[in-house]
Design a protein around this motif. Structure first.
Motif, PDB file in Angstrom:
ATOM      1  N   GLY A 284       0.790  -1.214   0.000  1.00  0.00           N
ATOM      2  CA  GLY A 284       0.000   0.000   0.000  1.00  0.00           C
ATOM      3  C   GLY A 284       0.827   1.272   0.000  1.00  0.00           C
ATOM      4  O   GLY A 284       1.428   1.614   1.016  1.00  0.00           O
ATOM      5  N   HIS A 285       0.861   1.952  -1.168  1.00  0.00           N
ATOM      6  CA  HIS A 285       1.544   3.239  -1.241  1.00  0.00           C
ATOM      7  C   HIS A 285       0.658   4.290  -1.915  1.00  0.00           C
ATOM      8  O   HIS A 285       1.162   5.213  -2.557  1.00  0.00           O
ATOM      9  CB  HIS A 285       2.904   3.112  -1.919  1.00  0.00           C
ATOM     10  CG  HIS A 285       2.886   2.525  -3.300  1.00  0.00           C
ATOM     11  ND1 HIS A 285       3.957   1.813  -3.808  1.00  0.00           N
ATOM     12  CD2 HIS A 285       1.956   2.546  -4.278  1.00  0.00           C
ATOM     13  CE1 HIS A 285       3.686   1.428  -5.039  1.00  0.00           C
ATOM     14  NE2 HIS A 285       2.481   1.872  -5.351  1.00  0.00           N
ATOM     15  N   GLU A 286      -0.639   4.126  -1.764  1.00  0.00           N
ATOM     16  CA  GLU A 286      -1.606   5.133  -2.194  1.00  0.00           C
ATOM     17  C   GLU A 286      -2.491   5.416  -0.983  1.00  0.00           C
ATOM     18  O   GLU A 286      -3.584   4.876  -0.841  1.00  0.00           O
ATOM     19  CB  GLU A 286      -2.439   4.627  -3.373  1.00  0.00           C
ATOM     20  CG  GLU A 286      -1.609   4.372  -4.618  1.00  0.00           C
ATOM     21  CD  GLU A 286      -2.434   3.897  -5.808  1.00  0.00           C
ATOM     22  OE1 GLU A 286      -1.948   4.031  -6.937  1.00  0.00           O
ATOM     23  OE2 GLU A 286      -3.571   3.391  -5.607  1.00  0.00           O
ATOM     24  N   ILE A 287      -1.966   6.254  -0.099  1.00  0.00           N
ATOM     25  CA  ILE A 287      -2.527   6.395   1.247  1.00  0.00           C
ATOM     26  C   ILE A 287      -3.154   7.773   1.427  1.00  0.00           C
ATOM     27  O   ILE A 287      -2.493   8.790   1.182  1.00  0.00           O
ATOM     28  CB  ILE A 287      -1.424   6.187   2.300  1.00  0.00           C
ATOM     29  CG1 ILE A 287      -0.777   4.797   2.137  1.00  0.00           C
ATOM     30  CG2 ILE A 287      -1.975   6.373   3.707  1.00  0.00           C
ATOM     31  CD1 ILE A 287       0.532   4.647   2.907  1.00  0.00           C
ATOM     32  N   ALA A 288      -4.398   7.803   1.862  1.00  0.00           N
ATOM     33  CA  ALA A 288      -5.075   9.062   2.177  1.00  0.00           C
ATOM     34  C   ALA A 288      -5.659   8.955   3.575  1.00  0.00           C
ATOM     35  O   ALA A 288      -6.291   7.952   3.919  1.00  0.00           O
ATOM     36  CB  ALA A 288      -6.177   9.355   1.161  1.00  0.00           C
ATOM     37  N   GLY A 289      -5.442   9.977   4.381  1.00  0.00           N
ATOM     38  CA  GLY A 289      -5.949   9.930   5.746  1.00  0.00           C
ATOM     39  C   GLY A 289      -5.943  11.291   6.416  1.00  0.00           C
ATOM     40  O   GLY A 289      -5.871  12.336   5.747  1.00  0.00           O
ATOM     41  N   VAL A 290      -5.996  11.253   7.730  1.00  0.00           N
ATOM     42  CA  VAL A 290      -6.104  12.473   8.533  1.00  0.00           C
ATOM     43  C   VAL A 290      -5.041  12.439   9.625  1.00  0.00           C
ATOM     44  O   VAL A 290      -4.839  11.406  10.277  1.00  0.00           O
ATOM     45  CB  VAL A 290      -7.507  12.594   9.156  1.00  0.00           C
ATOM     46  CG1 VAL A 290      -7.598  13.817  10.078  1.00  0.00           C
ATOM     47  CG2 VAL A 290      -8.574  12.684   8.064  1.00  0.00           C
ATOM     48  N   VAL A 291      -4.368  13.563   9.829  1.00  0.00           N
ATOM     49  CA  VAL A 291      -3.340  13.659  10.858  1.00  0.00           C
ATOM     50  C   VAL A 291      -3.990  13.640  12.245  1.00  0.00           C
ATOM     51  O   VAL A 291      -4.920  14.407  12.511  1.00  0.00           O
ATOM     52  CB  VAL A 291      -2.515  14.949  10.697  1.00  0.00           C
ATOM     53  CG1 VAL A 291      -1.518  15.100  11.844  1.00  0.00           C
ATOM     54  CG2 VAL A 291      -1.786  14.949   9.359  1.00  0.00           C
ATOM     55  N   THR A 292      -3.488  12.751  13.118  1.00  0.00           N
ATOM     56  CA  THR A 292      -4.033  12.673  14.480  1.00  0.00           C
ATOM     57  C   THR A 292      -3.021  13.059  15.549  1.00  0.00           C
ATOM     58  O   THR A 292      -3.397  13.261  16.708  1.00  0.00           O
ATOM     59  CB  THR A 292      -4.554  11.250  14.763  1.00  0.00           C
ATOM     60  OG1 THR A 292      -3.498  10.302  14.553  1.00  0.00           O
ATOM     61  CG2 THR A 292      -5.731  10.916  13.861  1.00  0.00           C
ATOM     62  N   GLU A 293      -1.735  13.167  15.167  1.00  0.00           N
ATOM     63  CA  GLU A 293      -0.711  13.593  16.121  1.00  0.00           C
ATOM     64  C   GLU A 293       0.491  14.106  15.334  1.00  0.00           C
ATOM     65  O   GLU A 293       0.806  13.589  14.267  1.00  0.00           O
ATOM     66  CB  GLU A 293      -0.284  12.423  17.017  1.00  0.00           C
ATOM     67  CG  GLU A 293       0.725  12.788  18.094  1.00  0.00           C
ATOM     68  CD  GLU A 293       1.156  11.595  18.937  1.00  0.00           C
ATOM     69  OE1 GLU A 293       2.200  11.701  19.628  1.00  0.00           O
ATOM     70  OE2 GLU A 293       0.473  10.555  18.894  1.00  0.00           O
ATOM     71  N   VAL A 294       1.152  15.137  15.864  1.00  0.00           N
ATOM     72  CA  VAL A 294       2.347  15.665  15.218  1.00  0.00           C
ATOM     73  C   VAL A 294       3.480  15.759  16.231  1.00  0.00           C
ATOM     74  O   VAL A 294       3.247  15.988  17.428  1.00  0.00           O
ATOM     75  CB  VAL A 294       2.101  17.054  14.585  1.00  0.00           C
ATOM     76  CG1 VAL A 294       1.022  16.984  13.510  1.00  0.00           C
ATOM     77  CG2 VAL A 294       1.733  18.075  15.636  1.00  0.00           C
ATOM     78  N   GLY A 295       4.714  15.585  15.750  1.00  0.00           N
ATOM     79  CA  GLY A 295       5.877  15.740  16.605  1.00  0.00           C
ATOM     80  C   GLY A 295       6.125  17.201  16.944  1.00  0.00           C
ATOM     81  O   GLY A 295       5.630  18.108  16.262  1.00  0.00           O
ATOM     82  N   PRO A 296       6.916  17.464  17.964  1.00  0.00           N
ATOM     83  CA  PRO A 296       7.127  18.831  18.437  1.00  0.00           C
ATOM     84  C   PRO A 296       7.811  19.752  17.431  1.00  0.00           C
ATOM     85  O   PRO A 296       7.668  20.975  17.529  1.00  0.00           O
ATOM     86  CB  PRO A 296       7.991  18.637  19.690  1.00  0.00           C
ATOM     87  CG  PRO A 296       8.604  17.280  19.554  1.00  0.00           C
ATOM     88  CD  PRO A 296       7.613  16.471  18.801  1.00  0.00           C
ATOM     89  N   ALA A 297       8.537  19.209  16.466  1.00  0.00           N
ATOM     90  CA  ALA A 297       9.229  20.053  15.489  1.00  0.00           C
ATOM     91  C   ALA A 297       8.492  20.145  14.157  1.00  0.00           C
ATOM     92  O   ALA A 297       8.983  20.770  13.219  1.00  0.00           O
ATOM     93  CB  ALA A 297      10.646  19.531  15.261  1.00  0.00           C
ATOM     94  N   VAL A 298       7.314  19.545  14.051  1.00  0.00           N
ATOM     95  CA  VAL A 298       6.559  19.559  12.791  1.00  0.00           C
ATOM     96  C   VAL A 298       6.037  20.967  12.517  1.00  0.00           C
ATOM     97  O   VAL A 298       5.452  21.607  13.392  1.00  0.00           O
ATOM     98  CB  VAL A 298       5.397  18.547  12.842  1.00  0.00           C
ATOM     99  CG1 VAL A 298       4.449  18.748  11.664  1.00  0.00           C
ATOM    100  CG2 VAL A 298       5.948  17.125  12.837  1.00  0.00           C
ATOM    101  N   SER A 299       6.245  21.429  11.290  1.00  0.00           N
ATOM    102  CA  SER A 299       5.801  22.777  10.920  1.00  0.00           C
ATOM    103  C   SER A 299       4.826  22.794   9.750  1.00  0.00           C
ATOM    104  O   SER A 299       4.152  23.799   9.523  1.00  0.00           O
ATOM    105  CB  SER A 299       7.017  23.640  10.561  1.00  0.00           C
ATOM    106  OG  SER A 299       7.731  23.077   9.468  1.00  0.00           O
TER     107      SER A 299
END
Length: 347
Positions: free
Chosen positions: A62-77
């Protein structure tokens, strides 16, 4: 580590089955994605059945992935919780080689891109793909899905869409150009849509005429059957560009003869068998035989924005996870119009 449900091939050619896998903890630059939809690409089948060589098992394709972000790391911009996002065929690269610096991470020469599945990450751990409930990916290898696209129809764009968009853009498909899309399947139908939206005159070359109505509806101006010898007589010297999406060996000389002088035949399908070629097919007419992979991250985002702007995604058939093995057989039988997409809530 987080345990999530997934569908995996336990061994080469074995049916996929429900299992659990471990996802890494969210790092400083990582995003955790709740996978909503995952497309089934023919390359999933090639790899799960070791058609392209030795593979890593168990394998979660599976490399055709669509979804929703549920958590981000502290340095994510680049992303925030709740964002609609996609992940395609790669989840990392060296980031330092000439290709990576040019935004062409798919051609990384510093060790190669890290595939979304059937690869080893920088820690030497196997990567697992999108037939799963969740995935953790570095933000630099994630793209945003515009609001104008449904997540289900957007999922196949992460491979099928960018695999056609990149060569069509690179070889300048557009007004005044005659472009042929060889094969009317999961890749080919996206080629028709994109080439038409770019303004090219589009012809479909397919084994038969059974999908002709679909091809014309999706934007083709012409549709020919390659099983009819008259096609090759009538179309000799016609095209500026042919993009081949088929994954079986072809008589390349026959298709090169359909090109104008200085035309290009670009392969995005990858047959498992080698193909022979008489070089006079290229010399006569200064023609080009080329290949193309996916696009880089920036170009993938450009493609998604382009599709949203023009109001189209992939033509899909939504399936449950317990239908994956059946879907694989139907893909091999060309019995899908035009991309299977797994509703991952059914895993």
């Amino acid at each position: 580590m987080t345990t999530v449900a997934a569908y995996a091939a336990p061994a080469a050619k074995a049916p996929l089955e429900r299992t659990t896998i471990e996802r890494r903890e969210v790092g400083a630059h990582d995003v955790l994605i709740d996978v909503k939809y995952s497309g089934i690409c023919h390359s999933d089948i090639h790899q799960a059945r070791e058609g392209w060589g030795e593979a890593i098992f168990p394998m979660v394709p599976g490399h055709e992935i669509a979804g929703v972000v549920t958590e981000v790391g502290p340095a994510v911009s680049r992303f925030a919780v709740g964002d609609r996002v996609g992940v395609g065929c790669m989840v990392d690269s060296c980031r330092e080689c000439e290709s990576c610096r040019a935004g062409q991470e798919q051609y990384c020469t510093g060790g190669g891109m890290v595939g979304t599945y059937n690869a080893l990450d920088k820690n030497g751990e196997p990567t697992y793909g999108g037939y799963a409930e969740k995935i953790v990916v570095d933000e630099n290898y994630v793209v945003g899905i515009p609001e104008g696209l449904g997540l289900d129809e957007a999922a196949p764009l992460l491979c099928a869409g960018i695999t056609l968009y990149s060569p069509l853009k690179h070889w300048n498909a557009g007004p005044g150009k005659k472009v042929a899309i060889l094969g009317m399947g999961g890749l080919g139908h996206m080629g028709v849509k994109i080439a038409h939206a770019l303004g090219a005159e589009v012809t479909v070359l397919s084994q038969s005429l059974r999908k002709k109505d679909d091809g014309l509806k999706l934007g083709a101006d012409h549709y020919y059957a390659t099983s009819d010898p008259r096609t090759f007589e009538e179309l000799a010297g016609t095209f500026d560009l042919i993009v081949s999406t088929v994954s079986v060996p072809l008589d390349l000389a026959a298709y090169l003869a359909l090109l104008k002088s200085d035309g290009a035949l670009v392969n995005v399908g990858a047959p498992e068998e080698p193909i022979s070629l008489n070089l006079f097919s290229l010399i006569s007419g200064r023609k080009t035989l080329a290949g193309s992979a996916i696009g880089g991250i920036a170009e993938t985002q450009e493609m998604l924005d382009f599709c949203a702007e023009h109001g189209f995604g992939a033509e899909i058939e939504l399936i449950r996870a317990d239908q994956i093995n059946e879907a694989y057989e139907r893909v091999l039988a060309s019995d899908v119009r035009y991309r299977f997409v797994i509703d991952t809530s059914t895993i």
